[in-house]
Design a protein around this motif. Structure first.
Motif, short mmCIF file in Angstrom:
data_model
loop_
_atom_site.label_atom_id
_atom_site.label_comp_id
_atom_site.label_asym_id
_atom_site.label_seq_id
_atom_site.Cartn_x
_atom_site.Cartn_y
_atom_site.Cartn_z
N VAL A 83 26.47 32.49 35.50
CA VAL A 83 25.99 33.48 35.93
C VAL A 83 26.93 34.16 36.93
CG1 VAL A 83 24.25 34.31 37.49
CG2 VAL A 83 23.54 32.70 35.95
N ALA A 84 27.94 33.34 37.80
CA ALA A 84 28.82 33.79 38.61
C ALA A 84 29.94 34.71 37.89
CB ALA A 84 29.45 32.51 39.55
N ARG A 85 30.31 34.15 36.82
CA ARG A 85 31.22 34.75 35.91
C ARG A 85 30.66 36.03 35.34
NH1 ARG A 85 32.10 31.12 33.06
NH2 ARG A 85 30.96 31.67 31.05
N ARG A 86 29.58 35.87 34.48
CA ARG A 86 29.02 36.99 33.84
C ARG A 86 28.60 38.36 34.57
NH1 ARG A 86 24.94 37.10 31.12
NH2 ARG A 86 24.07 35.14 32.05
N VAL A 87 27.88 37.76 35.65
CA VAL A 87 27.08 38.95 36.46
C VAL A 87 27.82 39.13 37.71
CG1 VAL A 87 25.09 39.67 37.41
CG2 VAL A 87 25.09 38.24 35.52
N GLY A 88 28.12 38.20 38.51
CA GLY A 88 28.67 38.10 39.95
C GLY A 88 29.94 38.54 40.01
N SER A 89 30.75 38.46 38.96
CA SER A 89 32.12 38.94 39.10
C SER A 89 32.10 40.50 38.81
CB SER A 89 33.03 38.27 37.77
OG SER A 89 32.47 38.58 36.55
N LYS A 90 31.08 40.93 38.27
CA LYS A 90 31.10 42.38 37.87
C LYS A 90 30.50 43.49 39.04
CE LYS A 90 30.78 41.81 33.13
NZ LYS A 90 31.20 40.43 32.74
N ILE A 91 29.81 42.72 40.10
CA ILE A 91 29.14 43.20 41.05
C ILE A 91 30.25 44.15 42.08
CG2 ILE A 91 27.96 43.03 43.23
CD1 ILE A 91 26.02 42.60 40.81
N PRO A 92 31.38 43.52 42.38
CA PRO A 92 32.33 44.00 43.06
C PRO A 92 32.85 45.41 42.41
CG PRO A 92 32.77 41.74 43.33
CD PRO A 92 31.65 41.99 42.08
N VAL A 93 33.07 45.16 40.84
CA VAL A 93 33.63 46.11 40.19
C VAL A 93 32.75 47.55 40.35
CG1 VAL A 93 34.34 47.01 37.94
CG2 VAL A 93 34.67 44.72 38.67
N VAL A 94 31.48 47.21 40.05
CA VAL A 94 30.39 48.33 40.12
C VAL A 94 30.42 48.94 41.56
CG1 VAL A 94 27.64 48.73 40.08
CG2 VAL A 94 28.88 47.48 38.53
N GLY A 95 30.54 48.09 42.56
CA GLY A 95 30.64 48.53 43.91
C GLY A 95 31.69 49.53 44.20
N LEU A 96 33.04 49.13 43.69
CA LEU A 96 34.08 49.76 43.82
C LEU A 96 33.86 51.20 43.03
CD1 LEU A 96 37.11 47.56 43.31
CD2 LEU A 96 36.51 48.65 45.35
N GLY A 97 33.12 51.22 41.80
CA GLY A 97 32.91 52.53 41.34
C GLY A 97 32.09 53.43 41.89
N ILE A 98 30.99 52.67 42.67
CA ILE A 98 30.17 53.68 43.49
C ILE A 98 30.85 54.07 44.65
CG2 ILE A 98 28.08 53.26 45.05
CD1 ILE A 98 27.14 51.27 43.11
N THR A 99 31.48 53.25 45.44
CA THR A 99 32.52 53.87 46.51
C THR A 99 33.39 55.07 45.91
OG1 THR A 99 32.57 51.65 47.30
CG2 THR A 99 34.14 53.38 47.96
N ALA A 100 33.97 54.70 44.70
CA ALA A 100 34.97 55.98 44.27
C ALA A 100 33.90 57.21 43.99
CB ALA A 100 35.51 55.61 43.18
N ALA A 101 32.81 57.22 43.56
CA ALA A 101 31.70 58.18 43.11
C ALA A 101 31.38 58.82 44.46
CB ALA A 101 30.81 57.66 42.46
N GLY A 102 31.10 58.19 45.40
CA GLY A 102 31.04 58.65 46.75
C GLY A 102 31.96 59.52 47.60
N ILE A 103 33.24 58.75 47.32
CA ILE A 103 34.51 59.73 47.76
C ILE A 103 34.82 60.90 46.88
CG2 ILE A 103 37.01 59.57 47.92
CD1 ILE A 103 36.59 56.65 48.45
N GLY A 104 34.45 60.83 45.65
CA GLY A 104 34.41 62.08 44.73
C GLY A 104 33.68 63.04 45.09
N TRP A 105 32.36 62.58 45.52
CA TRP A 105 31.27 63.58 46.01
C TRP A 105 31.80 64.48 47.18
CZ3 TRP A 105 27.38 66.00 44.12
CH2 TRP A 105 26.38 66.83 44.86
N ASP A 106 32.14 63.60 48.30
CA ASP A 106 32.66 64.21 49.39
C ASP A 106 33.76 65.36 49.14
OD1 ASP A 106 30.94 62.73 51.05
OD2 ASP A 106 32.23 61.17 51.59
N ILE A 107 34.78 64.95 48.44
CA ILE A 107 35.65 65.92 48.11
C ILE A 107 35.23 66.97 47.39
CG2 ILE A 107 37.86 66.11 46.95
CD1 ILE A 107 38.25 63.18 47.11
N HIS A 108 34.51 66.93 46.27
CA HIS A 108 33.89 68.09 45.89
C HIS A 108 32.95 68.87 46.73
CE1 HIS A 108 31.59 69.97 42.56
NE2 HIS A 108 30.76 69.75 43.31
N GLU A 109 32.30 68.22 47.77
CA GLU A 109 31.70 68.96 48.55
C GLU A 109 32.70 69.76 49.90
OE1 GLU A 109 28.14 69.59 48.71
OE2 GLU A 109 28.85 69.25 46.56
N GLY A 110 34.00 69.41 49.91
CA GLY A 110 34.90 70.44 50.76
C GLY A 110 35.50 69.30 51.80
#
Length: 198
Positions: A83-110
């Motif tokens: 569970v730690a390998r299959r699921v837990g290891s992917k949580i930070p990857v998804v979190g980085l993607g969400i952070t990047a999406a938020g940064i991209g949105w801010d840049i898009h908004e000026g």
């Protein structure tokens, strides 16, 4: 408030991802605890076996009990690691993607690229430091992340000299545009990872 409402889907994704991470941690901890308990019972069975008359029914029973408890503990430890390998290891990857999406949105908004990147990373870092239970803990982490990002935004606007802002923005512009252009692709990838897990 504008950050909260403008990026409501990003914050909702952060909340879900935080909860998923906390649920994984809770599950792994519970499974490891049960494995530890079974090992203690196996050790107790071994002690009883050593005290039983050799070849007796009691000795046989305690040997079988020890073997069964140890096998069950090993199965649980394998499950926790999986569970730690299959699921837990992917949580930070998804979190980085969400952070990047938020940064991209801010840049898009000026928002200037450097300001967007710094406040986005500061918010993500602050949220990662928040501990707590599933639900409220995840909500607190998102709230702290928003607050940290807003504080960095304020500092950028009021404390960083204009010349420094200009120099930093020049260096970050290429990265910022890349993040902005990649935000949708990262979000799509994070969604695919999330769907493959659940």
């Amino acid at each position: 408030m504008s950050d909260l409402t403008g990026k409501k889907y990003v914050h909702a994704a952060e909340f879900l991802n935080e909860n998923a991470g906390r649920l994984v941690e809770k599950h792994v901890s519970a499974v490891k605890g049960e494995a530890s308990r079974l090992k203690e019972e196996a050790d107790l069975a071994k002690e009883r076996y050593l005290k039983a008359p050799p070849g007796s029914d009691e000795a046989k029973f305690q040997t079988e009990t020890e073997m069964a408890k140890r096998a069950a503990a090993e199965d649980l430890e394998t499950d926790a690691a999986s569970v730690a390998r299959r699921v837990g290891s992917k949580i930070p990857v998804v979190g980085l993607g969400i952070t990047a999406a938020g940064i991209g949105w801010d840049i898009h908004e000026g928002k200037p690229p450097a300001k967007a990147i710094i406040s986005g990373l500061a918010g993500a870092g602050a949220a990662a430091l928040v501990a707590g239970p599933v639900g409220w803990g995840a909500l607190a982490a998102v709230g702290v992340g928003i607050g940290a990002g807003a504080l960095v935004d304020y500092g950028w606007d009021h404390w960083v000299p204009e010349g420094a802002k200009h120099a930093i923005n020049e260096g970050a512009e290429a990265v910022g545009h890349a993040v902005g252009n990649a935000a949708s692709a990262v979000g799509h990838t994070a969604t695919k990872i999330w769907n493959s897990i659940f």
